[in-house]
Design an enzyme around this catalytic site. Structure first.
Site, PDB file in Angstrom:
ATOM      1  N   LEU A  42      -8.076  10.182 -10.014  1.00 22.25           N
ATOM      2  CA  LEU A  42      -6.799  10.903  -9.997  1.00 22.25           C
ATOM      3  C   LEU A  42      -5.931  10.449 -11.177  1.00 22.25           C
ATOM      4  O   LEU A  42      -5.419  11.267 -11.936  1.00 22.25           O
ATOM      5  CB  LEU A  42      -6.071  10.625  -8.665  1.00 22.25           C
ATOM      6  CG  LEU A  42      -4.670  11.205  -8.480  1.00 22.25           C
ATOM      7  CD1 LEU A  42      -4.722  12.730  -8.380  1.00 22.25           C
ATOM      8  CD2 LEU A  42      -4.005  10.641  -7.214  1.00 22.25           C
ATOM      9  N   GLY A  83       0.378   7.943 -13.372  1.00 24.84           N
ATOM     10  CA  GLY A  83       0.004   6.944 -12.367  1.00 24.84           C
ATOM     11  C   GLY A  83       0.685   7.305 -11.058  1.00 24.84           C
ATOM     12  O   GLY A  83       0.155   8.099 -10.273  1.00 24.84           O
ATOM     13  N   TRP A 106      -8.340   3.590 -14.750  1.00 26.61           N
ATOM     14  CA  TRP A 106      -8.293   2.666 -13.602  1.00 26.61           C
ATOM     15  C   TRP A 106      -9.204   3.169 -12.484  1.00 26.61           C
ATOM     16  O   TRP A 106      -8.810   3.174 -11.304  1.00 26.61           O
ATOM     17  CB  TRP A 106      -6.858   2.486 -13.080  1.00 26.61           C
ATOM     18  CG  TRP A 106      -5.902   2.041 -14.136  1.00 26.61           C
ATOM     19  CD1 TRP A 106      -5.967   0.892 -14.863  1.00 26.61           C
ATOM     20  CD2 TRP A 106      -4.723   2.735 -14.585  1.00 26.61           C
ATOM     21  NE1 TRP A 106      -4.899   0.826 -15.737  1.00 26.61           N
ATOM     22  CE2 TRP A 106      -4.121   1.941 -15.582  1.00 26.61           C
ATOM     23  CE3 TRP A 106      -4.107   3.932 -14.231  1.00 26.61           C
ATOM     24  CZ2 TRP A 106      -2.966   2.304 -16.222  1.00 26.61           C
ATOM     25  CZ3 TRP A 106      -2.942   4.304 -14.871  1.00 26.61           C
ATOM     26  CH2 TRP A 106      -2.380   3.500 -15.859  1.00 26.61           C
ATOM     27  N   ILE A 107     -10.386   3.603 -12.835  1.00 21.11           N
ATOM     28  CA  ILE A 107     -11.289   4.160 -11.834  1.00 21.11           C
ATOM     29  C   ILE A 107     -12.176   3.047 -11.256  1.00 21.11           C
ATOM     30  O   ILE A 107     -13.036   2.494 -11.954  1.00 21.11           O
ATOM     31  CB  ILE A 107     -12.158   5.294 -12.436  1.00 21.11           C
ATOM     32  CG1 ILE A 107     -11.258   6.345 -13.124  1.00 21.11           C
ATOM     33  CG2 ILE A 107     -13.033   5.937 -11.351  1.00 21.11           C
ATOM     34  CD1 ILE A 107     -10.124   6.900 -12.276  1.00 21.11           C
ATOM     35  N   GLY A 165      -2.370 -27.297  -1.923  1.00 19.07           N
ATOM     36  CA  GLY A 165      -1.762 -28.100  -2.982  1.00 19.07           C
ATOM     37  C   GLY A 165      -2.553 -28.008  -4.280  1.00 19.07           C
ATOM     38  O   GLY A 165      -3.024 -26.932  -4.651  1.00 19.07           O
ATOM     39  N   GLY A 166      -2.742 -29.163  -4.932  1.00 17.61           N
ATOM     40  CA  GLY A 166      -3.457 -29.197  -6.215  1.00 17.61           C
ATOM     41  C   GLY A 166      -4.852 -28.594  -6.087  1.00 17.61           C
ATOM     42  O   GLY A 166      -5.325 -27.886  -6.983  1.00 17.61           O
ATOM     43  N   GLU A 178      -3.962   2.744  -4.917  1.00 17.49           N
ATOM     44  CA  GLU A 178      -3.749   3.824  -3.931  1.00 17.49           C
ATOM     45  C   GLU A 178      -2.256   4.054  -3.685  1.00 17.49           C
ATOM     46  O   GLU A 178      -1.822   4.360  -2.584  1.00 17.49           O
ATOM     47  CB  GLU A 178      -4.540   3.589  -2.647  1.00 17.49           C
ATOM     48  CG  GLU A 178      -6.016   3.795  -2.925  1.00 17.49           C
ATOM     49  CD  GLU A 178      -6.869   4.183  -1.738  1.00 17.49           C
ATOM     50  OE1 GLU A 178      -6.338   4.818  -0.807  1.00 17.49           O
ATOM     51  OE2 GLU A 178      -8.060   3.881  -1.766  1.00 17.49           O
ATOM     52  N   THR A 200       1.552   2.450  -5.545  1.00 21.73           N
ATOM     53  CA  THR A 200       2.301   1.189  -5.495  1.00 21.73           C
ATOM     54  C   THR A 200       3.104   1.139  -4.190  1.00 21.73           C
ATOM     55  O   THR A 200       3.372   2.171  -3.564  1.00 21.73           O
ATOM     56  CB  THR A 200       3.296   1.094  -6.663  1.00 21.73           C
ATOM     57  OG1 THR A 200       4.235   2.181  -6.516  1.00 21.73           O
ATOM     58  CG2 THR A 200       2.602   1.200  -8.019  1.00 21.73           C
TER      59      THR A 200
HETATM   60  N1  COS Z   1      -1.200  15.766   2.498  1.00 17.44           N
HETATM   61  C1  COS Z   1      -1.323  17.057   2.111  1.00 17.44           C
HETATM   62  N2  COS Z   1      -0.484  17.650   1.230  1.00 17.44           N
HETATM   63  C2  COS Z   1       0.506  16.860   0.737  1.00 17.44           C
HETATM   64  C3  COS Z   1       0.680  15.520   1.098  1.00 17.44           C
HETATM   65  C4  COS Z   1      -0.232  14.974   2.029  1.00 17.44           C
HETATM   66  N3  COS Z   1      -0.129  13.703   2.396  1.00 17.44           N
HETATM   67  N4  COS Z   1       1.747  15.020   0.451  1.00 17.44           N
HETATM   68  C5  COS Z   1       2.238  16.023  -0.277  1.00 17.44           C
HETATM   69  N5  COS Z   1       1.479  17.130  -0.113  1.00 17.44           N
HETATM   70  C6  COS Z   1       1.680  18.439  -0.735  1.00 17.44           C
HETATM   71  C7  COS Z   1       3.141  18.826  -0.623  1.00 17.44           C
HETATM   72  O1  COS Z   1       3.393  19.453   0.611  1.00 17.44           O
HETATM   73  C8  COS Z   1       3.307  19.766  -1.805  1.00 17.44           C
HETATM   74  O2  COS Z   1       2.883  21.078  -1.496  1.00 17.44           O
HETATM   75  P1  COS Z   1       3.884  22.209  -0.908  1.00 17.44           P
HETATM   76  O3  COS Z   1       5.131  22.136  -1.716  1.00 17.44           O
HETATM   77  O4  COS Z   1       3.124  23.457  -1.071  1.00 17.44           O
HETATM   78  O5  COS Z   1       4.149  21.861   0.514  1.00 17.44           O
HETATM   79  C9  COS Z   1       2.325  19.194  -2.835  1.00 17.44           C
HETATM   80  O6  COS Z   1       1.393  18.388  -2.124  1.00 17.44           O
HETATM   81  C10 COS Z   1       3.001  18.352  -3.868  1.00 17.44           C
HETATM   82  O7  COS Z   1       3.661  17.307  -3.202  1.00 17.44           O
HETATM   83  P2  COS Z   1       5.039  16.702  -3.707  1.00 17.44           P
HETATM   84  O8  COS Z   1       5.964  17.787  -4.111  1.00 17.44           O
HETATM   85  O9  COS Z   1       5.513  15.717  -2.672  1.00 17.44           O
HETATM   86  O10 COS Z   1       4.553  15.952  -5.032  1.00 17.44           O
HETATM   87  P3  COS Z   1       5.267  14.900  -5.969  1.00 17.44           P
HETATM   88  O11 COS Z   1       4.928  15.218  -7.362  1.00 17.44           O
HETATM   89  O12 COS Z   1       6.708  14.771  -5.584  1.00 17.44           O
HETATM   90  O13 COS Z   1       4.476  13.533  -5.676  1.00 17.44           O
HETATM   91  C11 COS Z   1       3.974  11.471  -4.636  1.00 17.44           C
HETATM   92  C12 COS Z   1       4.396  12.929  -4.497  1.00 17.44           C
HETATM   93  C13 COS Z   1       4.845  10.650  -5.575  1.00 17.44           C
HETATM   94  C14 COS Z   1       4.093  10.930  -3.231  1.00 17.44           C
HETATM   95  C15 COS Z   1       2.492  11.429  -5.118  1.00 17.44           C
HETATM   96  O14 COS Z   1       2.395  11.830  -6.459  1.00 17.44           O
HETATM   97  C16 COS Z   1       1.845  10.092  -4.943  1.00 17.44           C
HETATM   98  O15 COS Z   1       1.402   9.737  -3.846  1.00 17.44           O
HETATM   99  N6  COS Z   1       1.766   9.316  -6.041  1.00 17.44           N
HETATM  100  C17 COS Z   1       1.013   8.115  -6.048  1.00 17.44           C
HETATM  101  C18 COS Z   1      -0.367   8.454  -6.413  1.00 17.44           C
HETATM  102  C19 COS Z   1      -1.286   7.382  -6.051  1.00 17.44           C
HETATM  103  O16 COS Z   1      -1.351   6.934  -4.925  1.00 17.44           O
HETATM  104  N7  COS Z   1      -2.049   6.983  -7.050  1.00 17.44           N
HETATM  105  C20 COS Z   1      -3.031   6.005  -6.862  1.00 17.44           C
HETATM  106  C21 COS Z   1      -4.303   6.623  -7.325  1.00 17.44           C
HETATM  107  S1  COS Z   1      -5.568   6.386  -6.215  1.00 17.44           S
HETATM  108  S2  COS Z   1      -6.232   4.619  -6.702  1.00 17.44           S
END
Ligand code: COS
Length: 380
Positions: free
Chosen positions: A123, A129, A154-155, A340-341, A364, A366
């Site tokens: 992702l 990020g 970061w995969i 400790g040490g 997954e 922060t």
């Molecule tokens: N399940 C299903 N759909 C979801 C959902 C979930 N848990 N969370 C959000 N959605 C949907 C929303 O409903 C929205 O669609 P609709 O507007 O049609 O309803 C769409 O996805 C976009 O969601 P949102 O508008 O909340 O997106 P944002 O850009 O505001 O981002 C965050 C939301 C910040 C929460 C998200 O980008 C995130 O989790 N970021 C961190 C990513 C991450 O964990 N990265 C680590 C990589 S994996 S190692």
């Protein structure tokens, strides 16, 4: 609510035995030499604990989410890097399980179940990020195929996985960016798929973290997961099921550190007494155990909610991951302090556990993002 059943207890016992016998003896070496835990992969695959969550109809054990977090926790107790084998397999395959076509499930899932392949989740990008929707990797239609271009970073387990779930932009003009993203499954042998260099990390050094590049990477049309434009939702829905696994990893790391610390304070003498006889240290141990138990309960609760598909599963997944990872960080720091040490040296495993714990507060999502997800769910 959840109940830990006799089956769950049996899973814990079986995994603990394998972990202690076949995984723990190599944990320090994997960390020291930044090498992949092949012994753990072999032991987990032979015993069927490499991807227990795969449903029975696709050749898996069909274990529930609570059993899955118990497997991850028990492996992480001795080696966090090795616990990424079952954890990343769940992360990579969950998009297919949730939204993939029957054909795609049949193509990929049996290989993950029998351990002939592993699957990673792609992702993040350098500039996307926490703000995952800002990704730039593109997928365009070409006849029946899709052609991918871009770089994911970061995969986890990149290079050792054969399959990759990849989120890419299919409609850059979508009014809402999220609606222009689709999810795909890419194979390591696909034309134009290139594995990049390995990150040099603070912890989980046994699990390779790499960039992956798509250079005119061509995949068949049926490797899309669900409909075009649904990939971002699938990606986030996946995390509702897998953030509890990171919580489990954190609980396992913390428990491993506590177990070492308890063993140490019962032996080590200062001022003519065992360390375990000093009340200040007893209170530290009590706090560590109390916090681990609270985190474990929340992790199992979140796992059970994800299994049932409860409405609050996203809140619980974020809460469990956030609490457990903060507990793991604190407990491992305290474990180093109790030794400790000695704790500061690589002769004992607690410094490795302290370094390994840190990533659970970051990946997954922060813990700042977890708090954002929790607040949104409470205030919407
Ligand atoms: N399940 C299903 N759909 C979801 C959902 C979930 N848990 N969370 C959000 N959605 C949907 C929303 O409903 C929205 O669609 P609709 O507007 O049609 O309803 C769409 O996805 C976009 O969601 P949102 O508008 O909340 O997106 P944002 O850009 O505001 O981002 C965050 C939301 C910040 C929460 C998200 O980008 C995130 O989790 N970021 C961190 C990513 C991450 O964990 N990265 C680590 C990589 S994996 S190692």
């Amino acid at each position: 609510m959840f109940a830990v059943t006799d089956d769950h207890r049996a899973v814990r016992e079986a995994v603990r035995e394998i972990a202690v016998k076949a995984i723990e003896p190599h944990a320090a070496d994997c960390d020291e030499n930044e090498r992949y835990p092949t012994e753990a992969q072999q032991a987990l695959t032979e015993s069927g604990f490499n991807a227990v969550h795969i449903p029975e109809e696709y050749g898996g054990a069909g274990a529930d989410a609570v059993a899955t977090v118990i497997v991850i926790e028990e492996v992480a107790r001795v080696c966090a890097s090795s616990s990424l084998i079952p954890a990343v397999n769940k992360l990579g395959s969950m998009p297919i399980i949730l939204s993939g076509s029957e054909e795609l499930k049949k193509q990929v899932l049996p290989q993950i179940a029998d351990g002939t392949a592993m699957i990673s989740y792609a992702l993040s990008e350098r500039e996307a990020g926490s703000d995952a929707v800002a990704m730039r990797t593109r997928a365009t239609r070409d006849g029946d195929d899709w052609v991918l271009n871009g770089t994911k970073c970061w995969i986890s387990n990149a290079g050792v996985s054969q399959w990759y779930t990849v989120m890419a932009v299919t409609d850059p003009d979508a009014t809402r960016k999220a609606d222009g993203i689709s999810a795909f499954v890419v194979h390591a042998n696909d034309e134009g798929f290139v594995v990049g260099s390995k990150e040099r990390k603070l912890g989980i050094k046994g699990s390779p973290t790499r960039e992956i590049h798509f250079e005119q990477c061509r995949i068949p049309g049926d490797r899309i997961i669900g409909e075009p434009g649904t990939g971002f939702k699938t990606a986030l829905a996946t995390l509702d099921h897998t953030r509890p696994t990171i919580g489990a990893q954190a609980v396992g790391i913390a428990q491993g550190a506590l177990d070492v610390a308890i063993g140490y304070v019962k032996e080590r003498k200062q001022f003519g007494k065992k360390l375990a006889e000093f009340q200040a240290l007893q209170f530290m141990i009590a706090d560590m155990a109390m916090e681990i138990e609270a985190a474990r309960t929340l992790v199992y609760q979140a796992a059970a909610a994800s299994e049932r598909g409860d409405a609050n599963k996203g809140f619980l997944a974020s809460a469990a991951k956030c609490l457990a990872s903060d507990v793991a960080m604190k407990v491992t720091v305290d474990a180093v302090q109790l030794l400790g040490g000695a704790g500061y040296t690589r002769d004992f495993p607690v410094e490795r556990m302290m370094r390994d714990a840190k990533i659970t507060q970051i990946y997954e999502g922060t813990n700042q993002i977890q708090r954002l997800v929790m607040a949104r769910s409470l205030l919407r």
